[in-house]
Design an enzyme around this catalytic site. Structure first.
Site, PDB file in Angstrom:
ATOM      1  N   ASP A  81       0.831  -1.201   0.000  1.00 17.67           N
ATOM      2  CA  ASP A  81       0.000   0.000   0.000  1.00 17.67           C
ATOM      3  C   ASP A  81       0.866   1.252   0.000  1.00 17.67           C
ATOM      4  O   ASP A  81       1.731   1.430   0.853  1.00 17.67           O
ATOM      5  CB  ASP A  81      -0.917   0.000   1.225  1.00 17.67           C
ATOM      6  CG  ASP A  81      -2.077   0.956   1.077  1.00 17.67           C
ATOM      7  OD1 ASP A  81      -1.834   2.142   0.752  1.00 17.67           O
ATOM      8  OD2 ASP A  81      -3.217   0.530   1.256  1.00 17.67           O
ATOM      9  N   HIS A 109      -2.434  -0.682  -3.235  1.00 21.07           N
ATOM     10  CA  HIS A 109      -3.672   0.046  -2.998  1.00 21.07           C
ATOM     11  C   HIS A 109      -4.511   0.068  -4.278  1.00 21.07           C
ATOM     12  O   HIS A 109      -4.012   0.356  -5.345  1.00 21.07           O
ATOM     13  CB  HIS A 109      -3.334   1.478  -2.559  1.00 21.07           C
ATOM     14  CG  HIS A 109      -4.492   2.207  -1.981  1.00 21.07           C
ATOM     15  ND1 HIS A 109      -4.792   2.166  -0.642  1.00 21.07           N
ATOM     16  CD2 HIS A 109      -5.422   2.985  -2.562  1.00 21.07           C
ATOM     17  CE1 HIS A 109      -5.860   2.909  -0.416  1.00 21.07           C
ATOM     18  NE2 HIS A 109      -6.266   3.404  -1.557  1.00 21.07           N
TER      19      HIS A 109
END
Length: 80
Positions: free
Chosen positions: A13, A44
């Site tokens: 992420d 993400h």
């Protein structure tokens, strides 16, 4: 926490650091209302169709887990 919570966390992420993710997992690991899933090798937006981060296998797994979670906690009105 008073209601069930599901979290889908991706390994790479760009917005939530690995140390922040570890803190979240550590803080919630003993809470029976919290379900956390980790997805290795994705970033993400991995479940956002059309995104360069989209990963079909992980997205489908996250969707299936979410639908199962919703059915478990909301009842038979949820179609899996």
């Amino acid at each position: 926490m008073q209601k069930p919570l599901i979290l889908h966390m991706d390994e790479n992420d760009e917005f939530v650091s690995s140390s922040a993710q570890a803190s979240i997992q550590q803080g919630l690991k003993d809470n029976p209302l919290v379900t956390i899933y980790r997805y290795e090798g994705v970033s993400h937006g991995f479940s956002r169709v059309g995104s360069s981060a989209y990963r079909k296998e992980a997205a489908e797994l996250a969707r299936d887990r979410t639908l199962t979670f919703l059915k478990q906690h909301l009842g038979s009105g949820v179609k899996v």
